[in-house]
Design a protein around this motif. Structure first.
Motif, PDB file in Angstrom:
ATOM      1  N   ALA A 328       0.848  -1.189   0.000  1.00 20.26           N
ATOM      2  CA  ALA A 328       0.000   0.000   0.000  1.00 20.26           C
ATOM      3  C   ALA A 328       0.879   1.232   0.000  1.00 20.26           C
ATOM      4  O   ALA A 328       1.935   1.259   0.638  1.00 20.26           O
ATOM      5  CB  ALA A 328      -0.921   0.011   1.220  1.00 20.26           C
ATOM      6  N   LYS A 476      -3.059   5.114   3.468  1.00 19.73           N
ATOM      7  CA  LYS A 476      -3.341   3.837   2.812  1.00 19.73           C
ATOM      8  C   LYS A 476      -2.765   2.663   3.598  1.00 19.73           C
ATOM      9  O   LYS A 476      -3.353   1.575   3.656  1.00 19.73           O
ATOM     10  CB  LYS A 476      -2.738   3.841   1.400  1.00 19.73           C
ATOM     11  N   HIS A 480      -4.609  -0.812   5.306  1.00 17.51           N
ATOM     12  CA  HIS A 480      -4.126  -2.043   4.665  1.00 17.51           C
ATOM     13  C   HIS A 480      -3.613  -3.031   5.704  1.00 17.51           C
ATOM     14  O   HIS A 480      -3.967  -4.222   5.679  1.00 17.51           O
ATOM     15  CB  HIS A 480      -3.015  -1.690   3.668  1.00 17.51           C
ATOM     16  N   ARG A 484      -5.145  -6.810   7.063  1.00 18.30           N
ATOM     17  CA  ARG A 484      -4.386  -8.062   7.093  1.00 18.30           C
ATOM     18  C   ARG A 484      -4.318  -8.656   8.493  1.00 18.30           C
ATOM     19  O   ARG A 484      -4.297  -9.879   8.663  1.00 18.30           O
ATOM     20  CB  ARG A 484      -2.973  -7.818   6.558  1.00 18.30           C
TER      21      ARG A 484
END
Length: 595
Positions: A328, A476, A480, A484
């Motif tokens: 990202a 971002k 991200h 995860r």
């Protein structure tokens, strides 16, 4: 309030002592006896819960002569000669009240000062010892005389202190205090006048030195501006200059990026060359050269050359930046690095990735392999795990003829392994279109054996930037990583929490950010992460690397403050420290409170 009011004569001792006792017992202030600046200081000291009977200032130590002490040295030496037969101590502090040096010709007064901890390395800020000539002058920002019972602590009642702030003559920043201290019995009206005039002489000395530095920097800046077509910046701790060519060539976003990149060279005594990827998509080469005023570093001059349309690592024309799987970031800095590595992978050119620990070198290589090789073979050989069969495994990977091989942390390899690996790479050099090889290593410290024997096998080196150089990617990167770490749960982050994360230096880079978010996700599995959900290390903005003990202390302070919703009294009580100490901890660690 005019300046003269701060240095009017103190009230008679017995009346003042009675007024102090009344204030300490009931909180009532006699405005006819206690001067306004002393009233204000007593109230501050009372709110800080400074002990009125026992002195316990923090010993912070000294790391060597400060710039202020070095500049003030000739002025203070001359004053010491003038006062050689007087029972007066000359004290210089920094802007936080830390005593930098003390000179006193009277052994009896020296013993009294030592007993009061008014000596180098100790802090005499108001929060430490209450009303006094040093701390109160710092709080008020004007010359201040504190005599006898005007001191908040009874242990200081035998002293007369005249403190005069020292300001930078160019920026106006508060640098410290020049304090003259004597016993009350030896005090006289000239003490304050002498302190003020000495502080002014130190400021004049600062101006002379600052003027010489700025003149030297300006001279080198003008010389650099003579070269046509170059953008030029001049940098020092006190000023930034940018010539018209740089202002016209770069927009505000690019100028900010150039200034941020130049911070990596600021203060360097040797020439440095940097490459900056700018938000506009341009690549700038920045040649930094230090400027000196005699032996003293005055700052530096940066010449800026635009390498428009070229990749900063390979020199190849720009291509469209691919979407990188598993990564990202949209900043020009990060995309330029991704593009350089992807270009090498597509061309089959072996590459070296340099950068600090935790910047994402392996993640970047894995992403490029997935992008260009699908589910193809990807093997990481870590130099830290090097053993008797390590080179044999590398040889097998090279012989396989397909996929990607990464030699991780190559800077850790010993001489024999470096030689063996160099021979293997040379043997398979003709088969580069079979196995793609990448090396990862730290930028510093260098391994001369690796530089001499391994780097020649690789076509070029890509510098992966630390997270602090592309913090705009946090918008971002944080979502991200949360996605995860917290699969299946909708966990977001508030603007205030994200803004706080972006204020931090992230010395451990993306890996440190991942660990922080993992800790948060273990406590909050859905909803929105607020500022109070962040761990202690994220609630402080200290720019230095803390010891393990300091980190534990910082986290304990943050936890206590959160539990008690910002109530410092209750937090200090839980931690077994004074209110003054917790204030100092909050300031020293840069702890951010929202309650």
């Amino acid at each position: 309030m005019d300046r003269a009011h701060w240095i009017e004569a103190p009230r008679p001792g017995k009346l003042l002592q009675l007024a102090r006792d009344t204030f300490l017992s009931s909180g009532d202030l006699d405005s006819h006896v206690v001067r306004e600046p002393i009233q204000a200081s007593w109230l501050r000291s009372s709110q800080l819960r400074v002990d009125t009977d026992t002195l316990d200032p923090s010993f912070l130590g000294l790391e060597g002569p400060s710039a202020l002490a070095l500049t003030a040295a000739p002025v203070l030496s001359a004053l010491a000669e003038e006062l050689a037969n007087e029972s007066v101590s000359i004290i210089l502090t920094d802007q936080h009240g830390l005593v930098l040096q003390r000179t006193c010709p009277d052994p009896s007064l020296v013993r009294q000062l030592d007993k009061a901890y008014l000596s180098p390395g100790f802090s005499y800020a108001e929060e430490q010892v209450g009303t006094n000539g040093i701390g109160t002058a710092l709080e008020a920002g004007v010359p201040t005389m504190v005599t006898g019972s005007e001191h908040f602590s009874g242990s200081l009642g035998g002293f007369a202190c005249a403190g005069a702030p020292i300001h930078h003559p160019v920026t106006g920043a508060l640098l410290g205090v020049l304090d003259l201290t004597s016993s009350v019995t030896h005090s006289n009206a000239l003490l304050m006048f002498c302190a003020r005039s000495t502080a002014q002489k130190i400021e004049q000395q600062l101006l002379a030195r600052s003027g010489a530095r700025e003149l030297a920097l300006f001279r080198d800046y003008l010389a650099a501006c003579q070269h046509p077509g170059s953008g030029v910046m001049a940098l020092s701790p006190d000023l930034v200059m940018m010539n018209s060519q740089a202002q016209q060539r770069f927009d505000r976003a690019d100028q900010a990026a150039l200034l941020a990149r130049s911070a990596d060279a600021a203060g360097a005594a040797d020439p440095v060359t940097l490459v900056a990827d700018l938000p506009s998509g341009l690549v700038a080469r920045m040649d930094y050269r230090p400027a000196f005023a005699g032996p003293e570093l005055a700052g530096g001059v940066v010449r800026i050359q635009v390498q428009s349309g070229l990749d900063s690592s390979t020199g190849a024309p720009h291509a469209a930046v691919p979407v990188m799987p598993g990564l990202a970031g949209t900043s020009a800095t990060w995309q330029r690095v991704c593009q350089a590595v992807d270009t090498s992978r597509r061309a089959g050119s072996w590459v070296v990735l340099e950068g600090e620990a935790g910047v994402g070198k392996i993640a970047l290589l894995r992403s490029v392999n997935q992008l260009r090789n699908g589910s193809g073979h990807f093997r990481v050989m870590d130099a830290s795990e090097c053993g008797p069969a390590w080179l044999d495994t590398v040889a097998d990977e090279l012989a396989a003829g397909a996929g990607s091989l990464v030699i991780r942390r190559a800077h850790l390899l010993d001489s024999d392994t470096v030689s063996g690996l160099s021979e293997l790479l040379l043997e398979y050099a003709d088969g580069r279109r079979g196995v793609w090889v990448a090396l990862t290593m730290r930028s510093e410290p260098r391994n001369p054996e690796v530089d001499a024997q391994l780097l020649p096998h690789f076509s070029h080196t890509v510098e992966v930037p630390p997270l602090r150089h592309h913090l705009e990617d946090m918008h971002k990167l944080v979502p991200h990583l949360l996605g995860r770490l917290n699969r299946g749960n909708n966990l977001g982050i508030s603007p205030s929490a994200l803004a706080q994360l972006m204020r931090l230096p992230w010395l451990g880079n993306v890996e440190q950010l991942r660990r922080v978010l993992l800790r948060v996700a273990q406590q909050r599995r859905s909803g929105t992460i607020e500022l109070d959900d962040l761990p202690g290390e994220c609630r402080a903005t200290s720019r230095r690397r803390l010891t393990q003990l300091e980190s534990l202390e910082r986290d304990a302070v943050v936890k206590a403050l959160v539990i008690h919703r910002g109530n410092k009294d209750k937090a200090a009580s839980d931690l077994g420290m004074s209110r003054a100490t917790i204030y100092r901890k909050i300031r020293d660690y840069g702890i951010v409170l929202t309650i």
